[in-house]
Design an enzyme around this catalytic site. Sequence first.
Site, mmCIF file in Angstrom:
data_model
loop_
_atom_site.group_PDB
_atom_site.id
_atom_site.type_symbol
_atom_site.label_atom_id
_atom_site.label_comp_id
_atom_site.label_asym_id
_atom_site.label_seq_id
_atom_site.Cartn_x
_atom_site.Cartn_y
_atom_site.Cartn_z
ATOM 1 N N CYS A 105 0.849 -1.077 -0.060
ATOM 2 C CA CYS A 105 0.029 -0.011 0.120
ATOM 3 C C CYS A 105 1.008 1.103 -0.106
ATOM 4 C CB CYS A 105 -1.029 -0.047 1.228
ATOM 5 S SG CYS A 105 -1.672 1.561 1.356
ATOM 6 N N CYS A 162 -0.049 4.119 2.344
ATOM 7 C CA CYS A 162 0.347 3.691 3.894
ATOM 8 C C CYS A 162 1.480 4.109 4.037
ATOM 9 C CB CYS A 162 0.131 2.062 3.977
ATOM 10 S SG CYS A 162 -1.233 1.342 3.710
#
Length: 324
Positions: A79, A82
């Site tokens: 991700c 993230c």
Amino acid sequence: MQPRNMSMSGVVDLAAVKAAQEAKAKAEQARAQAAQQGGGGAVSPADLVLDVDEAGFERDVLQRSTEVPVVIDFWAEWCEPCKQLSPVLERLAVEYSGRFVLAKIDVDANQMLMQQFGIQGIPAVFAVVAGQALPLFQGAAGESQIRETLDQLVQVAEQRFGLTGLVVDPEADPGAVHEAPAAPAGPHDAALEAAVQALDAGDLGGAVRAYQNVLNEDPGNMEAKLGLAQAELLQRVQNLDPQRVRKDAADKPADAQAQIAAADLDLVGGHVEDAFGRLIDTVRRTFGDERDTVRVRLLELFEVVGADDPRVAAARRALARALF
């Protein structure tokens, strides 16, 4: 593994004032015991950021949330957002110096936790305070927004649950925990305690009067505002016949009083969004004084849940659309 003692839906707790008083009392007792034992040490900055898995969730998140707010960062290695958000959260966990603890959960390795929190995409950030889950935000967020959200979280944890955080000492034993020093007693603590005792005894009228006495002297006292709203709600529903109220509401969708009574029962039962949605729909169906009566009751229910709750913010926007 289903986390225990936790409301995954964030249902409103009508005993929030009592819980706050009990939490404060426990915190004071813990501080007194720590003082007798020579302070008990403090946590190091490294202990403010934890990697948590399903096996350790109850210990590292649920149990810890009774001492300090736990912010959960759901992330994954693949991700990209993230990778931008997680370092900011880690830095702020150290900067806030024990006001919250950051728990990092890799969703690829902990799919069950991801499902239990109902996460549709990452990054997703939740908080757990005194065992209660609260969604904070999803997706990438700016640091100013994150700080504002964390400030609100810390305030709620202190005011409603008596969680004053942890003392951080870079030289301390990383495994030892010591709570922050006790705040001095407030000028209305005795009156607020009297209100809680009245609630315990089932004296809702007495609780209403006690909270009102505090507000007469201190109109901005948030604990008294919340307590008064909840005590008045409980007073309104104590003699209602739930089956009859539900039937009247179903039979008379445009009847303001029928919908108001049903919304009160919805909220007492923990169905916050149902209560708000019912009254917003009734605002759309009514006019004049009836509409204003429904609007005022909805505002009162907002007080019960608390202005910081995201469901209140969403309902306020929906109410504005219904009115204008």
